[in-house]
Design a protein around this motif. Structure first.
Motif, PDB file in Angstrom:
ATOM      1  N   ASN A  99      18.798  36.035 -20.434  1.00 38.59           N
ATOM      2  CA  ASN A  99      19.571  36.149 -19.193  1.00 38.59           C
ATOM      3  C   ASN A  99      20.360  37.455 -19.130  1.00 38.59           C
ATOM      4  O   ASN A  99      20.599  37.982 -18.058  1.00 38.59           O
ATOM      5  CB  ASN A  99      20.484  34.940 -19.019  1.00 38.59           C
ATOM      6  CG  ASN A  99      20.861  34.739 -17.564  1.00 38.59           C
ATOM      7  OD1 ASN A  99      20.048  34.933 -16.673  1.00 38.59           O
ATOM      8  ND2 ASN A  99      22.101  34.370 -17.330  1.00 38.59           N
ATOM      9  N   LYS A 100      20.764  37.982 -20.292  1.00 39.13           N
ATOM     10  CA  LYS A 100      21.463  39.274 -20.327  1.00 39.13           C
ATOM     11  C   LYS A 100      20.489  40.421 -20.067  1.00 39.13           C
ATOM     12  O   LYS A 100      20.829  41.394 -19.400  1.00 39.13           O
ATOM     13  CB  LYS A 100      22.151  39.484 -21.675  1.00 39.13           C
ATOM     14  CG  LYS A 100      23.364  38.622 -21.869  1.00 39.13           C
ATOM     15  CD  LYS A 100      24.006  38.895 -23.208  1.00 39.13           C
ATOM     16  CE  LYS A 100      25.196  37.974 -23.427  1.00 39.13           C
ATOM     17  NZ  LYS A 100      25.818  38.186 -24.738  1.00 39.13           N
ATOM     18  N   ILE A 101      19.287  40.295 -20.618  1.00 41.16           N
ATOM     19  CA  ILE A 101      18.296  41.373 -20.503  1.00 41.16           C
ATOM     20  C   ILE A 101      17.581  41.327 -19.158  1.00 41.16           C
ATOM     21  O   ILE A 101      17.451  42.337 -18.475  1.00 41.16           O
ATOM     22  CB  ILE A 101      17.274  41.284 -21.658  1.00 41.16           C
ATOM     23  CG1 ILE A 101      17.980  41.509 -22.991  1.00 41.16           C
ATOM     24  CG2 ILE A 101      16.150  42.293 -21.471  1.00 41.16           C
ATOM     25  CD1 ILE A 101      17.133  41.185 -24.202  1.00 41.16           C
ATOM     26  N   LEU A 102      17.102  40.155 -18.803  1.00 44.68           N
ATOM     27  CA  LEU A 102      16.372  39.958 -17.546  1.00 44.68           C
ATOM     28  C   LEU A 102      16.922  38.709 -16.861  1.00 44.68           C
ATOM     29  O   LEU A 102      16.390  37.608 -17.047  1.00 44.68           O
ATOM     30  CB  LEU A 102      14.879  39.787 -17.817  1.00 44.68           C
ATOM     31  CG  LEU A 102      14.124  41.025 -18.283  1.00 44.68           C
ATOM     32  CD1 LEU A 102      12.753  40.656 -18.815  1.00 44.68           C
ATOM     33  CD2 LEU A 102      13.989  42.022 -17.145  1.00 44.68           C
ATOM     34  N   PRO A 103      17.995  38.847 -16.094  1.00 46.71           N
ATOM     35  CA  PRO A 103      18.592  37.681 -15.441  1.00 46.71           C
ATOM     36  C   PRO A 103      17.554  36.892 -14.629  1.00 46.71           C
ATOM     37  O   PRO A 103      16.701  37.469 -13.969  1.00 46.71           O
ATOM     38  CB  PRO A 103      19.650  38.291 -14.520  1.00 46.71           C
ATOM     39  CG  PRO A 103      19.963  39.621 -15.138  1.00 46.71           C
ATOM     40  CD  PRO A 103      18.675  40.083 -15.758  1.00 46.71           C
ATOM     41  N   ASN A 104      17.618  35.576 -14.764  1.00 44.98           N
ATOM     42  CA  ASN A 104      16.727  34.660 -14.056  1.00 44.98           C
ATOM     43  C   ASN A 104      15.251  34.862 -14.408  1.00 44.98           C
ATOM     44  O   ASN A 104      14.365  34.606 -13.597  1.00 44.98           O
ATOM     45  CB  ASN A 104      16.931  34.770 -12.535  1.00 44.98           C
ATOM     46  CG  ASN A 104      18.369  34.518 -12.155  1.00 44.98           C
ATOM     47  OD1 ASN A 104      18.980  33.544 -12.588  1.00 44.98           O
ATOM     48  ND2 ASN A 104      18.927  35.412 -11.356  1.00 44.98           N
ATOM     49  N   PHE A 105      15.000  35.328 -15.631  1.00 44.02           N
ATOM     50  CA  PHE A 105      13.629  35.574 -16.087  1.00 44.02           C
ATOM     51  C   PHE A 105      12.850  34.264 -16.159  1.00 44.02           C
ATOM     52  O   PHE A 105      13.297  33.286 -16.740  1.00 44.02           O
ATOM     53  CB  PHE A 105      13.646  36.231 -17.462  1.00 44.02           C
ATOM     54  CG  PHE A 105      12.283  36.476 -18.037  1.00 44.02           C
ATOM     55  CD1 PHE A 105      11.503  37.530 -17.590  1.00 44.02           C
ATOM     56  CD2 PHE A 105      11.770  35.652 -19.028  1.00 44.02           C
ATOM     57  CE1 PHE A 105      10.244  37.757 -18.117  1.00 44.02           C
ATOM     58  CE2 PHE A 105      10.507  35.872 -19.562  1.00 44.02           C
ATOM     59  CZ  PHE A 105       9.746  36.929 -19.109  1.00 44.02           C
ATOM     60  N   GLU A 106      11.701  34.268 -15.542  1.00 46.86           N
ATOM     61  CA  GLU A 106      10.773  33.143 -15.612  1.00 46.86           C
ATOM     62  C   GLU A 106       9.390  33.719 -15.790  1.00 46.86           C
ATOM     63  O   GLU A 106       9.077  34.779 -15.239  1.00 46.86           O
ATOM     64  CB  GLU A 106      10.815  32.323 -14.315  1.00 46.86           C
ATOM     65  CG  GLU A 106      12.129  31.623 -14.078  1.00 46.86           C
ATOM     66  CD  GLU A 106      12.147  30.858 -12.753  1.00 46.86           C
ATOM     67  OE1 GLU A 106      11.055  30.643 -12.169  1.00 46.86           O
ATOM     68  OE2 GLU A 106      13.233  30.490 -12.313  1.00 46.86           O
ATOM     69  N   THR A 107       8.574  33.034 -16.575  1.00 44.27           N
ATOM     70  CA  THR A 107       7.212  33.503 -16.757  1.00 44.27           C
ATOM     71  C   THR A 107       6.278  32.330 -17.037  1.00 44.27           C
ATOM     72  O   THR A 107       6.681  31.338 -17.632  1.00 44.27           O
ATOM     73  CB  THR A 107       7.108  34.538 -17.902  1.00 44.27           C
ATOM     74  OG1 THR A 107       5.782  35.055 -17.925  1.00 44.27           O
ATOM     75  CG2 THR A 107       7.473  33.948 -19.254  1.00 44.27           C
TER      76      THR A 107
END
Length: 171
Positions: free
Chosen positions: A149-157
């Protein structure tokens, strides 16, 4: 009519260049260049292909460059020798959250302190649409939801992030 044909040809050329840049082959090329740069201690290239949010967490580009240099110089002073480093494969590309992404599987074999370390490591490649090259981040970092979340907020894959494999043997 000729003017219209020329415009259509130009549009086709530009769109094919953009599409070509986001190919599996370009991901392999950039991942291979980054792997080689790491071994050659060409940290400017490593930094170029590191996801900017990771560089920000390290205190910026200059601080990250210093950390990479001192870490590698220290390891080499302690006897680190790279025997092999290569990109094994790249997954099919996927378009998620407005980004082209893939999984890169790499292999590194090195010796240090009388041991041989063989590592299969995975990276997520994210295409940089502005500068037309790939950024990479260790995939396992994104399994940690707080860090992700710090690197890619709201990251989903939907990409399957495999486990890394490290084997150590005495030599």
């Amino acid at each position: 009519m000729n003017k219209l044909k020329n415009i259509l040809l130009l549009v086709l050329l530009v769109s094919s260049t953009i599409a070509f840049s986001q190919t599996k082959e370009s991901a392999i090329k950039d991942a291979t260049a980054t792997t080689k740069a790491n071994i050659d201690m060409d940290f400017d290239t490593v930094i170029k292909h590191t996801l900017p949010a990771v560089l920000d967490m390290m205190g910026g580009k200059d601080a990250a460059l210093q950390v990479l240099k001192s870490t590698m110089e220290g390891a080499k002073a302690q006897g680190l020798v790279f025997e092999k480093a290569e990109v094994i494969k790249v997954s099919e590309l996927t378009k998620e959250q407005g980004q082209s992404r893939c999984i890169v599987e790499g292999y590194t074999q090195m010796t240090m302190s009388g041991q041989r370390v063989k590592t299969k490591i995975h990276y997520i490649g994210i295409y940089n649409d502005v500068d037309k090259y790939w950024w990479f981040i260790e995939a396992k970092q994104l399994n940690n939801k707080v860090l992700a979340n710090k690197i890619l907020p709201n990251f989903e894959t939907a990409l399957e992030i495999p486990e890394d494999d490290v084997q150590v043997e005495k030599i």
